[in-house]
Structures are given as C-alpha cells and as structure tokens.
Design a protein around this motif. Structure first.
Motif, PDB file in Angstrom:
ATOM      1  N   ILE A  32       0.835  -1.208   0.000  1.00 12.28           N
ATOM      2  CA  ILE A  32       0.000   0.000   0.000  1.00 12.28           C
ATOM      3  C   ILE A  32       0.866   1.253   0.000  1.00 12.28           C
ATOM      4  O   ILE A  32       0.599   2.222  -0.726  1.00 12.28           O
ATOM      5  CB  ILE A  32      -0.951  -0.012   1.218  1.00 12.28           C
ATOM      6  CG1 ILE A  32      -1.980  -1.142   1.070  1.00 12.28           C
ATOM      7  CG2 ILE A  32      -1.672   1.323   1.365  1.00 12.28           C
ATOM      8  CD1 ILE A  32      -2.775  -1.428   2.335  1.00 12.28           C
ATOM      9  N   VAL A  33       1.933   1.246   0.808  1.00 11.13           N
ATOM     10  CA  VAL A  33       2.844   2.403   0.850  1.00 11.13           C
ATOM     11  C   VAL A  33       3.516   2.592  -0.506  1.00 11.13           C
ATOM     12  O   VAL A  33       3.580   3.705  -1.038  1.00 11.13           O
ATOM     13  CB  VAL A  33       3.904   2.211   1.951  1.00 11.13           C
ATOM     14  CG1 VAL A  33       4.992   3.279   1.848  1.00 11.13           C
ATOM     15  CG2 VAL A  33       3.255   2.283   3.331  1.00 11.13           C
ATOM     16  N   GLY A  34       4.038   1.500  -1.084  1.00 11.19           N
ATOM     17  CA  GLY A  34       4.702   1.597  -2.377  1.00 11.19           C
ATOM     18  C   GLY A  34       3.774   2.051  -3.479  1.00 11.19           C
ATOM     19  O   GLY A  34       4.124   2.874  -4.324  1.00 11.19           O
ATOM     20  N   LEU A  35       2.548   1.524  -3.477  1.00  9.50           N
ATOM     21  CA  LEU A  35       1.579   1.910  -4.494  1.00  9.50           C
ATOM     22  C   LEU A  35       1.210   3.384  -4.367  1.00  9.50           C
ATOM     23  O   LEU A  35       1.025   4.082  -5.369  1.00  9.50           O
ATOM     24  CB  LEU A  35       0.333   1.027  -4.369  1.00  9.50           C
ATOM     25  CG  LEU A  35      -0.654   1.027  -5.537  1.00  9.50           C
ATOM     26  CD1 LEU A  35       0.029   0.641  -6.831  1.00  9.50           C
ATOM     27  CD2 LEU A  35      -1.807   0.071  -5.245  1.00  9.50           C
ATOM     28  N   GLY A  36       1.122   3.852  -3.128  1.00  8.77           N
ATOM     29  CA  GLY A  36       0.839   5.273  -2.917  1.00  8.77           C
ATOM     30  C   GLY A  36       1.937   6.167  -3.467  1.00  8.77           C
ATOM     31  O   GLY A  36       1.676   7.287  -3.931  1.00  8.77           O
ATOM     32  N   GLN A  37       3.186   5.689  -3.435  1.00 11.54           N
ATOM     33  CA  GLN A  37       4.319   6.473  -3.941  1.00 11.54           C
ATOM     34  C   GLN A  37       4.437   6.421  -5.457  1.00 11.54           C
ATOM     35  O   GLN A  37       4.806   7.402  -6.099  1.00 11.54           O
ATOM     36  CB  GLN A  37       5.629   5.950  -3.340  1.00 11.54           C
ATOM     37  CG  GLN A  37       5.852   6.344  -1.894  1.00 11.54           C
ATOM     38  CD  GLN A  37       6.058   7.840  -1.737  1.00 11.54           C
ATOM     39  OE1 GLN A  37       5.205   8.551  -1.211  1.00 11.54           O
ATOM     40  NE2 GLN A  37       7.190   8.339  -2.204  1.00 11.54           N
ATOM     41  N   TRP A  38       4.127   5.286  -6.051  1.00  9.71           N
ATOM     42  CA  TRP A  38       4.450   5.074  -7.464  1.00  9.71           C
ATOM     43  C   TRP A  38       3.261   5.148  -8.407  1.00  9.71           C
ATOM     44  O   TRP A  38       3.447   5.250  -9.624  1.00  9.71           O
ATOM     45  CB  TRP A  38       5.124   3.709  -7.623  1.00  9.71           C
ATOM     46  CG  TRP A  38       6.496   3.642  -7.003  1.00  9.71           C
ATOM     47  CD1 TRP A  38       7.332   4.691  -6.756  1.00  9.71           C
ATOM     48  CD2 TRP A  38       7.177   2.464  -6.528  1.00  9.71           C
ATOM     49  NE1 TRP A  38       8.500   4.251  -6.173  1.00  9.71           N
ATOM     50  CE2 TRP A  38       8.430   2.879  -6.021  1.00  9.71           C
ATOM     51  CE3 TRP A  38       6.856   1.109  -6.505  1.00  9.71           C
ATOM     52  CZ2 TRP A  38       9.356   1.994  -5.485  1.00  9.71           C
ATOM     53  CZ3 TRP A  38       7.772   0.222  -5.972  1.00  9.71           C
ATOM     54  CH2 TRP A  38       9.006   0.654  -5.470  1.00  9.71           C
ATOM     55  N   SER A  39       2.055   5.086  -7.896  1.00  9.97           N
ATOM     56  CA  SER A  39       0.889   5.083  -8.783  1.00  9.97           C
ATOM     57  C   SER A  39       0.599   6.493  -9.303  1.00  9.97           C
ATOM     58  O   SER A  39       0.652   7.475  -8.553  1.00  9.97           O
ATOM     59  CB  SER A  39      -0.334   4.553  -8.032  1.00  9.97           C
ATOM     60  OG  SER A  39      -1.463   4.541  -8.874  1.00  9.97           O
ATOM     61  N   ARG A  40       0.296   6.577 -10.608  1.00  9.43           N
ATOM     62  CA  ARG A  40      -0.104   7.823 -11.253  1.00  9.43           C
ATOM     63  C   ARG A  40      -1.400   7.568 -12.013  1.00  9.43           C
ATOM     64  O   ARG A  40      -1.562   6.515 -12.616  1.00  9.43           O
ATOM     65  CB  ARG A  40       0.971   8.312 -12.226  1.00  9.43           C
ATOM     66  CG  ARG A  40       2.343   8.549 -11.589  1.00  9.43           C
ATOM     67  CD  ARG A  40       2.330   9.773 -10.674  1.00  9.43           C
ATOM     68  NE  ARG A  40       3.639  10.004 -10.070  1.00  9.43           N
ATOM     69  CZ  ARG A  40       4.049   9.481  -8.929  1.00  9.43           C
ATOM     70  NH1 ARG A  40       3.228   8.675  -8.250  1.00  9.43           N
ATOM     71  NH2 ARG A  40       5.242   9.736  -8.438  1.00  9.43           N
ATOM     72  N   PRO A  41      -2.329   8.544 -12.007  1.00 12.27           N
ATOM     73  CA  PRO A  41      -3.629   8.297 -12.648  1.00 12.27           C
ATOM     74  C   PRO A  41      -3.517   7.823 -14.092  1.00 12.27           C
ATOM     75  O   PRO A  41      -4.226   6.909 -14.520  1.00 12.27           O
ATOM     76  CB  PRO A  41      -4.321   9.668 -12.560  1.00 12.27           C
ATOM     77  CG  PRO A  41      -3.688  10.331 -11.378  1.00 12.27           C
ATOM     78  CD  PRO A  41      -2.266   9.866 -11.360  1.00 12.27           C
ATOM     79  N   GLY A  42      -2.611   8.409 -14.869  1.00 14.89           N
ATOM     80  CA  GLY A  42      -2.500   8.054 -16.280  1.00 14.89           C
ATOM     81  C   GLY A  42      -1.895   6.695 -16.547  1.00 14.89           C
ATOM     82  O   GLY A  42      -2.010   6.169 -17.664  1.00 14.89           O
ATOM     83  N   ASP A  43      -1.224   6.114 -15.551  1.00 21.61           N
ATOM     84  CA  ASP A  43      -0.552   4.820 -15.732  1.00 21.61           C
ATOM     85  C   ASP A  43      -1.230   3.685 -14.970  1.00 21.61           C
ATOM     86  O   ASP A  43      -0.653   2.597 -14.856  1.00 21.61           O
ATOM     87  CB  ASP A  43       0.910   4.922 -15.269  1.00 21.61           C
ATOM     88  CG  ASP A  43       1.706   5.928 -16.086  1.00 21.61           C
ATOM     89  OD1 ASP A  43       1.477   5.992 -17.314  1.00 21.61           O
ATOM     90  OD2 ASP A  43       2.540   6.647 -15.505  1.00 21.61           O
TER      91      ASP A  43
END
Length: 304
Positions: free
Chosen positions: A165-176
């Motif tokens: 969850i922490v990693g996804l919060g850092q690396w997720s972008r709406p367009g990707d």
C-alpha cells in the motif's frame, strides 16, 4: 486542494469502498474452494486468468509504460503475490476470525512503514483513526486469540500488504493505472505459479469451482487491482488502508445476508468503529482544505 482534486479524491474513496465490497464477497467462496483445491493451485489459476485478461485489454498502455515503472510494478506485484500465498496458507492453521483480524493489521503497518521508510508525518487524527479501525477489526473478528504458525504467516502477510500500500501510494499515477496494475498482476501470477512447481499445477475439478475462480479472477483480482492502483494515485496510503478495513465489515454483511450467520452486537459495534475511522480520515482533509481556502480570503479582507 482544488475542487477537481477534491472530486477525484472523493471518487477514489467511493471506488475503493467498492473494491472492499467485492473482496468481502469472496470470503465464503474462498473457504469452499480451498477445501477442494490446493492453495497454490487456487491462487495460480486465479491470478493467471486475471493477468491474461488484463494483458489483452491493456496491451497498448503496457507497451508505452517506461522501464522504471515496469520494475516498480513487478516489485509491487511480487510483494502482493507473496502476501497472498502467506495469508491463504496461514488461514489453514489459524481460525477465520483470528486470521481476519491479523490480516487487517495492515492498517497499523501502513502508517508505521510510511513514517519509517518515507519520513512521513501523520496527523494525530490519522493515528486516532488507525486505533479505531484496529478496535473495530478486533470486535468483528476476535473471540479468543492464540499465536501459532498460521498467525505468524498471516501477520507477515499483513506487513507485506502494508508495504504494498505504501509503495503503491508512492508510485501510482492516474495516467498509468491500467499499465501499472497489469504489470503487478503479471508478477502476482508468476509468484503463484512458482509456488506450484513442487507438485505441478492442477486445474480445478469441476464447473462450480471454475465459476468461483473466474469471478475472483476478474472482479476481485483484475478489477480490484485496477481500481486500487487508480484510487491510490488520488489519496495517501494510510487513508487508503483505513478505507480498506471495510473489507471485513462487508464480509460480515455477506455472511449474514447469504451465509446464514446471525447479526450480532459485535458485528454492529465493530462495523461502527471502522466506519468512524473512515469518517475521520475523510473529514480531516476537507477541514484542512477549508482552512487553507479561508486564509487568502481573510488576508484580502485585512488588506482592504
């Protein structure tokens, strides 16, 4: 926070609540399936189906995804895949109530990991929400507690979920979100397939198991990963973790509605605490936004 960002955050919360409802609906399905199919085989078939569906649907975004985000998605997927194997294996040795509570401890691991790894400062209201959510999970799940091998495995899986969850919060972008969620699913499928190597992959024995697996692959697998990846690009990791503690609330609701279980005061009390926690993390950002918006207006008034 702008009005558009506020709308996106609200939509992300609603979408994540929908994901927890889907996850909650799978509890009684999983309980039946793992009695007839080995854990590794169940997870491998489930996530391979999800990965194939997502690869076909999002082949274009996958090709355009930069190498760095491929690596990030593979790392996140590997974490999630190992967590799934540990959690599902642990459930064999731990009672359903205890494993449900221990799995939900990612709501504690997420802010702790964010603080240690990312030096994030959590507002006091967030920690209060974490305590409320933990209390709600305990009321919903616990009727006695003993530590055995299963509990240890599930606790490790909860820590890995928190890290995911922490990693996804850092690396997720709406367009990707489409491509990143697909890469994660490919990695999850690979991890679960590797777990079947000692005995070889065995396919489900009958049509009923296949129907359950297809639902869990497409709705609770592919769809849920896609929505979670997109939603976490619009909200902090700890807030997402607290929203996701609604999963056992929905699980209890489905158990009462379709599983023949009775509604108890523990269900009502635990659900109320989890809802109170989610209300706090939803209310706090809006209050901060209103305060931030009020400062310029007040400054203009004094200048006039």
């Amino acid at each position: 926070m702008s009005a558009a960002a506020g709308r996106s955050a609200a939509l992300a919360t609603i979408a994540l609540i929908g994901v927890t409802a889907v996850w909650g609906s799978t509890f009684f399905l999983i309980k039946d399936v793992v009695q007839r199919v080995a854990v590794a085989d169940f997870l491998a078939v489930r996530f391979v189906l999800a990965a194939l569906a997502m690869t076909v649907m999002f082949a274009g975004p996958l090709r355009r995804l930069p190498r760095r985000q491929w690596l990030q998605g593979l790392a996140l997927g590997a974490l999630y895949g190992v967590a799934q194997l540990l959690q599902t294996t642990g459930q064999i040795y731990a009672s359903a109530s205890v494993s449900g509570f221990v799995t939900g401890m990612y709501v504690v691991f997420t802010p702790l990991l964010g603080t240690v790894l990312l030096r994030q400062r959590m507002p006091s209201v967030t920690w209060i929400a974490v305590l409320l959510a933990t209390g709600g999970l305990a009321l919903l799940s616990l009727q006695g507690f003993s530590v055995n091998k299963g509990v240890v495995l599930v606790l490790i899986s909860a820590a890995l979920y928190g890290l995911h969850i922490v990693g996804l919060g850092q690396w997720s972008r709406p367009g990707d979100a489409f491509a990143l969620s697909t890469v994660q699913m490919l990695a999850i499928a690979a991890v679960c397939l590797l777990a079947t190597l000692p005995h070889g992959l065995k396919l489900p024995p009958d049509r009923g198991v296949w129907f359950a697996l297809i639902y869990m692959a497409l709705a609770a697998g592919a769809g849920a990963m896609l929505v979670q990846t997109w939603a976490q690009s619009h909200m902090p990791a700890t807030r997402a973790a607290i929203v996701m503690t609604l999963e056992p609330v929905f699980a209890a609701g489905f158990a009462v509605a379709f599983g023949g279980e009775s509604l108890t005061w523990r269900m009502l009390g635990g659900g109320a605490l989890v809802l109170a926690a989610m209300y706090l993390v939803e209310l706090a950002p809006r209050r901060q936004a209103r305060k931030a918006a009020a400062v310029p207006a007040e400054a203009i008034h004094h200048e006039v």
